[in-house]
Write a protein that holds these residues in place. Structure first.
Motif, PDB file in Angstrom:
ATOM      1  N   MET A   1       0.844  -1.188   0.000  1.00  0.00           N
ATOM      2  CA  MET A   1       0.000   0.000   0.000  1.00  0.00           C
ATOM      3  C   MET A   1       0.889   1.252   0.000  1.00  0.00           C
ATOM      4  SD  MET A   1      -3.224   0.779   2.509  1.00  0.00           S
ATOM      5  CE  MET A   1      -3.970  -0.755   1.941  1.00  0.00           C
ATOM      6  N   GLU A   2       0.473   2.274  -0.722  1.00  0.00           N
ATOM      7  CA  GLU A   2       1.282   3.478  -0.884  1.00  0.00           C
ATOM      8  C   GLU A   2       1.501   4.182   0.454  1.00  0.00           C
ATOM      9  OE1 GLU A   2       1.339   7.460  -3.741  1.00  0.00           O
ATOM     10  OE2 GLU A   2       0.053   5.744  -4.194  1.00  0.00           O
ATOM     11  N   LYS A   3       2.689   4.754   0.629  1.00  0.00           N
ATOM     12  CA  LYS A   3       3.046   5.458   1.855  1.00  0.00           C
ATOM     13  C   LYS A   3       2.837   6.961   1.665  1.00  0.00           C
ATOM     14  CE  LYS A   3       4.450   1.779   4.081  1.00  0.00           C
ATOM     15  NZ  LYS A   3       3.732   1.279   5.283  1.00  0.00           N
ATOM     16  N   TYR A   4       2.412   7.610   2.737  1.00  0.00           N
ATOM     17  CA  TYR A   4       2.157   9.043   2.697  1.00  0.00           C
ATOM     18  C   TYR A   4       2.843   9.728   3.868  1.00  0.00           C
ATOM     19  CZ  TYR A   4      -1.607   7.522  -0.426  1.00  0.00           C
ATOM     20  OH  TYR A   4      -2.320   6.957  -1.443  1.00  0.00           O
ATOM     21  N   ARG A   5       3.121  11.010   3.711  1.00  0.00           N
ATOM     22  CA  ARG A   5       3.741  11.787   4.792  1.00  0.00           C
ATOM     23  C   ARG A   5       2.712  12.217   5.831  1.00  0.00           C
ATOM     24  NH1 ARG A   5       7.963  16.032   1.881  1.00  0.00           N
ATOM     25  NH2 ARG A   5       9.325  14.476   0.909  1.00  0.00           N
ATOM     26  N   THR A   6       1.494  12.479   5.400  1.00  0.00           N
ATOM     27  CA  THR A   6       0.489  13.058   6.305  1.00  0.00           C
ATOM     28  C   THR A   6      -0.659  12.113   6.608  1.00  0.00           C
ATOM     29  OG1 THR A   6      -0.828  14.025   4.498  1.00  0.00           O
ATOM     30  CG2 THR A   6       1.014  15.329   5.356  1.00  0.00           C
ATOM     31  N   LEU A   7      -0.678  10.946   5.997  1.00  0.00           N
ATOM     32  CA  LEU A   7      -1.793  10.017   6.135  1.00  0.00           C
ATOM     33  C   LEU A   7      -1.289   8.613   6.439  1.00  0.00           C
ATOM     34  CD1 LEU A   7      -3.729  11.023   2.874  1.00  0.00           C
ATOM     35  CD2 LEU A   7      -4.219  11.874   5.182  1.00  0.00           C
ATOM     36  N   GLU A   8      -2.146   7.817   7.049  1.00  0.00           N
ATOM     37  CA  GLU A   8      -1.925   6.383   7.152  1.00  0.00           C
ATOM     38  C   GLU A   8      -3.215   5.688   6.738  1.00  0.00           C
ATOM     39  OE1 GLU A   8      -0.495   2.887  10.281  1.00  0.00           O
ATOM     40  OE2 GLU A   8      -1.400   4.736  11.051  1.00  0.00           O
ATOM     41  N   ILE A   9      -3.094   4.686   5.875  1.00  0.00           N
ATOM     42  CA  ILE A   9      -4.265   3.953   5.404  1.00  0.00           C
ATOM     43  C   ILE A   9      -4.159   2.515   5.879  1.00  0.00           C
ATOM     44  CG2 ILE A   9      -5.554   3.178   3.386  1.00  0.00           C
ATOM     45  CD1 ILE A   9      -4.640   5.692   1.967  1.00  0.00           C
ATOM     46  N   VAL A  10      -5.208   2.046   6.549  1.00  0.00           N
ATOM     47  CA  VAL A  10      -5.209   0.729   7.171  1.00  0.00           C
ATOM     48  C   VAL A  10      -6.491  -0.002   6.809  1.00  0.00           C
ATOM     49  CG1 VAL A  10      -5.114  -0.549   9.345  1.00  0.00           C
ATOM     50  CG2 VAL A  10      -3.842   1.590   9.110  1.00  0.00           C
ATOM     51  N   GLN A  11      -6.355  -1.243   6.372  1.00  0.00           N
ATOM     52  CA  GLN A  11      -7.524  -2.089   6.156  1.00  0.00           C
ATOM     53  C   GLN A  11      -7.997  -2.607   7.503  1.00  0.00           C
ATOM     54  OE1 GLN A  11      -6.790  -5.397   3.556  1.00  0.00           O
ATOM     55  NE2 GLN A  11      -8.952  -5.789   3.170  1.00  0.00           N
ATOM     56  N   GLU A  12      -9.301  -2.534   7.753  1.00  0.00           N
ATOM     57  CA  GLU A  12      -9.834  -2.872   9.075  1.00  0.00           C
ATOM     58  C   GLU A  12      -9.402  -4.266   9.528  1.00  0.00           C
ATOM     59  OE1 GLU A  12     -10.874  -1.522  12.138  1.00  0.00           O
ATOM     60  OE2 GLU A  12     -12.214  -0.381  10.842  1.00  0.00           O
ATOM     61  N   THR A  13      -9.587  -5.259   8.680  1.00  0.00           N
ATOM     62  CA  THR A  13      -9.080  -6.615   8.893  1.00  0.00           C
ATOM     63  C   THR A  13      -8.656  -7.141   7.530  1.00  0.00           C
ATOM     64  OG1 THR A  13     -11.211  -7.733   8.540  1.00  0.00           O
ATOM     65  CG2 THR A  13     -10.711  -6.997  10.800  1.00  0.00           C
ATOM     66  N   PRO A  14      -7.891  -8.240   7.466  1.00  0.00           N
ATOM     67  CA  PRO A  14      -7.409  -8.728   6.164  1.00  0.00           C
ATOM     68  C   PRO A  14      -8.510  -8.990   5.138  1.00  0.00           C
ATOM     69  CG  PRO A  14      -6.213  -9.790   7.933  1.00  0.00           C
ATOM     70  CD  PRO A  14      -7.290  -8.989   8.590  1.00  0.00           C
ATOM     71  N   TYR A  15      -9.720  -9.320   5.591  1.00  0.00           N
ATOM     72  CA  TYR A  15     -10.796  -9.636   4.644  1.00  0.00           C
ATOM     73  C   TYR A  15     -11.899  -8.577   4.644  1.00  0.00           C
ATOM     74  CZ  TYR A  15      -8.481 -14.161   4.712  1.00  0.00           C
ATOM     75  OH  TYR A  15      -7.537 -15.159   4.631  1.00  0.00           O
ATOM     76  N   SER A  16     -11.650  -7.481   5.326  1.00  0.00           N
ATOM     77  CA  SER A  16     -12.658  -6.435   5.437  1.00  0.00           C
ATOM     78  C   SER A  16     -12.672  -5.556   4.189  1.00  0.00           C
ATOM     79  CB  SER A  16     -12.395  -5.579   6.667  1.00  0.00           C
ATOM     80  OG  SER A  16     -13.282  -4.480   6.719  1.00  0.00           O
ATOM     81  N   HIS A  17     -13.855  -4.999   3.888  1.00  0.00           N
ATOM     82  CA  HIS A  17     -13.989  -4.018   2.818  1.00  0.00           C
ATOM     83  C   HIS A  17     -14.060  -2.601   3.379  1.00  0.00           C
ATOM     84  CE1 HIS A  17     -14.363  -7.091  -0.220  1.00  0.00           C
ATOM     85  NE2 HIS A  17     -15.300  -7.689   0.496  1.00  0.00           N
ATOM     86  N   VAL A  18     -13.696  -2.464   4.654  1.00  0.00           N
ATOM     87  CA  VAL A  18     -13.631  -1.159   5.312  1.00  0.00           C
ATOM     88  C   VAL A  18     -12.174  -0.753   5.455  1.00  0.00           C
ATOM     89  CG1 VAL A  18     -14.154   0.127   7.416  1.00  0.00           C
ATOM     90  CG2 VAL A  18     -15.777  -1.600   6.576  1.00  0.00           C
ATOM     91  N   PHE A  19     -11.845   0.443   4.999  1.00  0.00           N
ATOM     92  CA  PHE A  19     -10.489   0.971   5.095  1.00  0.00           C
ATOM     93  C   PHE A  19     -10.521   2.270   5.891  1.00  0.00           C
ATOM     94  CE2 PHE A  19      -9.924  -2.142   1.930  1.00  0.00           C
ATOM     95  CZ  PHE A  19      -8.577  -2.316   1.667  1.00  0.00           C
ATOM     96  N   ARG A  20      -9.529   2.419   6.773  1.00  0.00           N
ATOM     97  CA  ARG A  20      -9.412   3.632   7.581  1.00  0.00           C
ATOM     98  C   ARG A  20      -8.335   4.546   7.007  1.00  0.00           C
ATOM     99  NH1 ARG A  20     -11.723   4.195  12.746  1.00  0.00           N
ATOM    100  NH2 ARG A  20     -12.944   2.375  13.371  1.00  0.00           N
ATOM    101  N   VAL A  21      -8.666   5.817   6.899  1.00  0.00           N
ATOM    102  CA  VAL A  21      -7.706   6.854   6.526  1.00  0.00           C
ATOM    103  C   VAL A  21      -7.458   7.701   7.762  1.00  0.00           C
ATOM    104  CG1 VAL A  21      -7.247   8.858   5.066  1.00  0.00           C
ATOM    105  CG2 VAL A  21      -8.498   6.895   4.132  1.00  0.00           C
ATOM    106  N   TYR A  22      -6.228   7.661   8.271  1.00  0.00           N
ATOM    107  CA  TYR A  22      -5.868   8.432   9.458  1.00  0.00           C
ATOM    108  C   TYR A  22      -5.118   9.694   9.066  1.00  0.00           C
ATOM    109  CZ  TYR A  22      -6.866   4.363  12.441  1.00  0.00           C
ATOM    110  OH  TYR A  22      -7.468   3.324  13.093  1.00  0.00           O
ATOM    111  N   LEU A  23      -5.531  10.849   9.612  1.00  0.00           N
ATOM    112  CA  LEU A  23      -4.683  12.025   9.583  1.00  0.00           C
ATOM    113  C   LEU A  23      -3.513  11.717  10.509  1.00  0.00           C
ATOM    114  CD1 LEU A  23      -7.410  14.827   9.917  1.00  0.00           C
ATOM    115  CD2 LEU A  23      -6.569  13.699   7.844  1.00  0.00           C
ATOM    116  N   ASN A  24      -2.293  11.852  10.016  1.00  0.00           N
ATOM    117  CA  ASN A  24      -1.155  11.265  10.716  1.00  0.00           C
ATOM    118  C   ASN A  24      -0.036  12.266  10.995  1.00  0.00           C
ATOM    119  OD1 ASN A  24       0.263   9.137  11.909  1.00  0.00           O
ATOM    120  ND2 ASN A  24       1.258   8.560   9.995  1.00  0.00           N
TER     121      ASN A  24
END
Length: 278
Positions: A1-24
């Motif tokens: 998954m692409e890396k960002y300076r200001t964000l972190e993106i995390v898949q809720e669980t390995p099989y989840s269709h929910v993704f979290r975008v964190y202000l980081n």
């Protein structure tokens, strides 16, 4: 998954269709930097195009959701738009306008994203933070959350979407009072005005509830979900008759998918429906 300076993106669980975008940028209380305005719309576009993503949750690392636009970014805008070329103020103003439009576009990316976006707010949600959350689809917060449309105290007319979106959420009168005073208001007041749907006792409780809600939405027909978001957003600008005509046109195409018969069949057979990815 692409890396960002200001964000972190995390898949809720390995099989989840929910993704979290964190202000980081927790050390800066997640202030919105120049890098954020570049990275955020790109990240949302990538998630929108990813068929594994059904729902996006926006959160902030640290004690505060967002302290607003980074003042260094504001100063950079003003310095790069100063009248240098032939001392031409008109060209300087045009450059500044173009820069503001670029910042606006990064926030509007939340609405442009087809996938529903849920935001969880803790601690401070100031200035540009209000711009962000008013462009999201569902808003929740913790008891310790506080809010402020702060731009007027910085000699700025809020220009990234709050003045356009907030009145439709909390009512025109409330929006005017909040925007002209710049005052701080609490989670409970935000709930009473309709800015947030629910106030939770802790971030842990909020995150757990958001996870359950997001997973529930992710299990529904993707076409029905994105259609609901699209029609609601479009209907803000339409009369009731125009909105009804718009949704009739939308459904005349989308109801031809396999999702409707699958939903009906699953209901009759008392099982969970299985929908194709989008």
């Amino acid at each position: 998954m692409e890396k960002y300076r200001t964000l972190e993106i995390v898949q809720e669980t390995p099989y989840s269709h929910v993704f979290r975008v964190y202000l980081n940028l927790p050390s800066l209380r997640n202030a919105l930097s120049a890098d954020f305005f570049s990275e955020f719309p790109k990240a949302l576009f990538i998630l929108d195009e990813n068929p594994q993503v059904s729902v996006i949750v926006l959160s902030g690392h640290g004690d505060h959701f967002c302290s607003g636009i980074d003042l260094k970014t504001v100063n950079s805008l003003l310095s790069t738009s100063s009248p240098t070329e032939y001392n031409d103020r008109g060209r300087a103003a045009e450059r500044l306008r173009r820069s503001i439009k670029g910042l606006q576009d990064a926030i509007t990316a939340l609405e442009r994203c087809r996938k529903p976006i849920i935001v969880g707010i803790q601690g401070g949600c100031i200035g540009g933070g209000i711009d962000l959350v008013t462009a999201c689809d569902i808003r929740y917060c913790t008891e310790d959350a506080f809010f402020s449309v702060k731009e007027v105290d910085l000699a700025i007319t809020a220009d990234l979407g709050t003045l356009q979106r907030l009145p439709g959420i909390v009512g025109y009168g409330n929006a005017v009072e909040l925007a002209l005073t710049g005052r701080r208001f609490s989670a409970l007041e935000a709930k009473s005005m309709g800015l947030v749907s629910t106030v939770f006792r802790s971030k842990t409780e909020m995150d757990e509830r958001i996870r359950a809600i997001a997973e529930g939405i992710a299990a529904k027909s993707p076409l029905a979900v994105l259609g609901t978001k699209a029609v609601l957003l479009r209907s803000r600008e339409l009369t009731v008759d125009q909105g009804l005509d718009y949704v009739a046109t939308w459904n005349s195409a989308m109801l031809l998918s396999d999702d409707l018969p699958e939903a009906v069949s699953a209901h009759i057979q008392k099982r969970k429906p299985i929908f194709a990815k989008l």
